[in-house]
Design a protein around this motif. Sequence first.
Motif, PDB file in Angstrom:
ATOM      1  N   ARG A  38      -0.089  -5.062  -7.888  1.00  0.00           N
ATOM      2  CA  ARG A  38       1.426  -4.455  -7.276  1.00  0.00           C
ATOM      3  C   ARG A  38       2.416  -4.843  -8.539  1.00  0.00           C
ATOM      4  NH1 ARG A  38       3.961  -8.084  -2.424  1.00  0.00           N
ATOM      5  NH2 ARG A  38       4.765  -9.003  -4.408  1.00  0.00           N
ATOM      6  N   ASP A  91      -6.828  -1.657   2.660  1.00  0.00           N
ATOM      7  CA  ASP A  91      -6.979  -1.309   1.552  1.00  0.00           C
ATOM      8  C   ASP A  91      -6.338  -2.057   0.322  1.00  0.00           C
ATOM      9  OD1 ASP A  91      -7.830   0.497  -0.574  1.00  0.00           O
ATOM     10  OD2 ASP A  91      -6.399   1.990  -0.103  1.00  0.00           O
ATOM     11  N   GLN A 128      -6.176   4.811 -10.008  1.00  0.00           N
ATOM     12  CA  GLN A 128      -5.369   5.208  -9.125  1.00  0.00           C
ATOM     13  C   GLN A 128      -3.955   4.423  -9.059  1.00  0.00           C
ATOM     14  OE1 GLN A 128      -7.255   4.736  -5.154  1.00  0.00           O
ATOM     15  NE2 GLN A 128      -5.467   4.836  -4.059  1.00  0.00           N
ATOM     16  N   ALA A 142      -8.548  -6.174 -13.920  1.00  0.00           N
ATOM     17  CA  ALA A 142      -7.362  -6.377 -13.353  1.00  0.00           C
ATOM     18  C   ALA A 142      -6.535  -7.623 -13.746  1.00  0.00           C
ATOM     19  CB  ALA A 142      -7.084  -6.098 -11.999  1.00  0.00           C
ATOM     20  N   PRO A 151     -12.961  -6.393 -10.825  1.00  0.00           N
ATOM     21  CA  PRO A 151     -11.775  -7.144 -10.863  1.00  0.00           C
ATOM     22  C   PRO A 151     -11.240  -7.963 -11.892  1.00  0.00           C
ATOM     23  CG  PRO A 151     -13.248  -7.450  -8.827  1.00  0.00           C
ATOM     24  CD  PRO A 151     -13.975  -6.788  -9.939  1.00  0.00           C
ATOM     25  N   ILE A 179      -1.326  -9.657  -8.014  1.00  0.00           N
ATOM     26  CA  ILE A 179      -2.452  -9.399  -7.559  1.00  0.00           C
ATOM     27  C   ILE A 179      -2.553  -9.782  -6.208  1.00  0.00           C
ATOM     28  CG2 ILE A 179      -5.026  -9.250  -7.839  1.00  0.00           C
ATOM     29  CD1 ILE A 179      -4.657  -9.805 -10.766  1.00  0.00           C
ATOM     30  N   GLN A 193       0.801  -1.259   0.047  1.00  0.00           N
ATOM     31  CA  GLN A 193       0.070   0.091   0.014  1.00  0.00           C
ATOM     32  C   GLN A 193       0.732   1.223  -0.028  1.00  0.00           C
ATOM     33  OE1 GLN A 193       0.258  -2.180   2.451  1.00  0.00           O
ATOM     34  NE2 GLN A 193      -1.766  -3.145   2.859  1.00  0.00           N
ATOM     35  N   SER A 223       1.814   0.421  -6.714  1.00  0.00           N
ATOM     36  CA  SER A 223       0.651  -0.385  -7.130  1.00  0.00           C
ATOM     37  C   SER A 223      -0.119   0.512  -8.025  1.00  0.00           C
ATOM     38  CB  SER A 223      -0.007  -0.739  -6.017  1.00  0.00           C
ATOM     39  OG  SER A 223      -0.615   0.073  -5.220  1.00  0.00           O
ATOM     40  N   GLN A 279      -8.971  -4.993  -7.432  1.00  0.00           N
ATOM     41  CA  GLN A 279      -8.508  -4.276  -8.712  1.00  0.00           C
ATOM     42  C   GLN A 279      -7.027  -3.682  -8.851  1.00  0.00           C
ATOM     43  OE1 GLN A 279     -11.178  -3.545  -6.778  1.00  0.00           O
ATOM     44  NE2 GLN A 279     -12.882  -3.534  -8.336  1.00  0.00           N
ATOM     45  N   LEU A 280      -6.347  -3.921  -7.605  1.00  0.00           N
ATOM     46  CA  LEU A 280      -4.936  -3.614  -7.297  1.00  0.00           C
ATOM     47  C   LEU A 280      -4.060  -4.750  -7.889  1.00  0.00           C
ATOM     48  CD1 LEU A 280      -3.918  -1.634  -4.218  1.00  0.00           C
ATOM     49  CD2 LEU A 280      -2.498  -3.554  -4.998  1.00  0.00           C
ATOM     50  N   ARG A 330      -4.312   0.509  -9.763  1.00  0.00           N
ATOM     51  CA  ARG A 330      -5.699   0.124  -9.662  1.00  0.00           C
ATOM     52  C   ARG A 330      -6.169   0.257 -11.366  1.00  0.00           C
ATOM     53  NH1 ARG A 330      -7.535   1.458  -3.523  1.00  0.00           N
ATOM     54  NH2 ARG A 330      -5.019   1.113  -2.801  1.00  0.00           N
ATOM     55  N   PRO A 354      -7.793  -3.801  -2.577  1.00  0.00           N
ATOM     56  CA  PRO A 354      -8.925  -4.344  -3.567  1.00  0.00           C
ATOM     57  C   PRO A 354      -8.420  -5.020  -4.397  1.00  0.00           C
ATOM     58  CG  PRO A 354      -8.252  -2.085  -3.869  1.00  0.00           C
ATOM     59  CD  PRO A 354      -7.590  -2.543  -2.846  1.00  0.00           C
TER      60      PRO A 354
END
Length: 468
Positions: A446, A439, A346, A396, A393, A421, A207, A386, A443-444, A388, A441
Amino acid sequence: MSSAPTYSPGVMKYVEEARKLLAERDAALARMKAMRFDTIAVHGLYTVEEALKRNQGAVIEPLYLSASQAYADSDELEAALAYLVPTWCYTRIANPTTYYLEWVLALLEGYRAGRDTSCCVTASGMGAIMAATDPLLVKQKDGPERINFVSCVQVYGGTFQQFSQRKMKERGVECRWVRRPWDLEDWKSKIDEDTRFLYMEMPSNPQQSFADVKALADLAHSWGIPAIVDATCATPALLRPIAHGADIVVHSLTKSITSGGFAVGGALVSRKPITTKVRNDHPLFKESYAEYVKFLPYRDNGPASAPANAIFALNDLRTLRSKMDVVSRNCQKVAEWLQKHPRVYQVDYLGLPSYHLHGLAKRYMKLVDSGDGPDGEVNRYGHLMSFRVDGPPENARKVFDGFRMIFRATDLGRIKSVATIPAISTHQQQGEEARRMADVPPQLIRLCVGAEHPDDVIADLDQALGAL
Ligand SMILES: *Cc1c(COP(=O)(O)O)cnc(C)c1O
């Protein structure tokens, strides 16, 4: 109470002889402390004398695979096992190859910190976290029934499991999670008389959380407890928490420090002395915590590093500063590109001025010894970021599956770009609620950017995002 042991003249002869070696090592340490970061990373305490006198002149630190050391006679054996002379005796306790790595790490973490440091290398990063925290969580005679520690919630998935399952659930030690670690009030509201330490990961994985480490250390000390920082993602090339007041630093050596990816390892570095309220009458406990861990709990619990892993870490570490410079610059370029992409909603990277913790990170994340250049000291934010992806999802996952050069793996800190992911990998076990709290999700994605040319990394991202 047992009285202090006495030793025979034969044992004391070895103690006397060891004085010369100790003096030689002290002199080498003093010389190395005056040198620059890159020099320490390249040489550590493996001096010319160390090579010629004890290692057959080998220019590179030898890999000692032997599980144990032999002694000349019973007196030397006794002196060694009583820790009266420098020795390694058995690889679970110590090993020459591991010893050289430990000193490089101790010196780099303590670089220009105005503090002496010691280091204990472990089999993994998780082993280092366990070794660093468990001795601070022992129940005390006449102590309270329930003790606690306070940690930022944005921690590595394995750390979350160790804290919530192994410590909280199995041992009844309360872990109080701080959701906004950059806000000192959040920490203050969780600490009480029975808090044993504060724990912060910075920058956090994945994060990009960050805290004011100096203020955090001051807060910890005002309660008489240590501040522990997991600085894996920064490495000592970009952040040295001990210089800002932290007591203990833990690392996963598996990541950027061993960027070549050949070894798993961890390290615990402590400053001398640490602040703690825990009563422990061993003289090293407060004075040289990492050594205490090494010679007692680590010896008894067995999380020692394999020497072969130590030599891989040592070898990769020599160019740490220049490597962290390159990969940080690459990551910065990739993050800036992703931020402009229409399908990315993001991007979290400490190096982006728009990121909410950029200002705070800017105060701390600096490339060591970069002040020599014409531009003065420069900020570098590491190679982990990371982003998004727009929509459900599945989008991603589609982007992720479309990477051609970037590797899909639960790995980071590599010389090669690697993505994962976290919601379905590193942070899978902790559950929906904990992921929301941290935090993370689905959709993130890395991404840890390697040392490839950044344009090629961008091209791979471009084609993968373009397929949406
Ligand atoms: C990977 C990692 C760990 C755990 O290290 P291992 O070597 O895998 O045991 C701890 N902290 C951080 C920040 C990590 O990225």
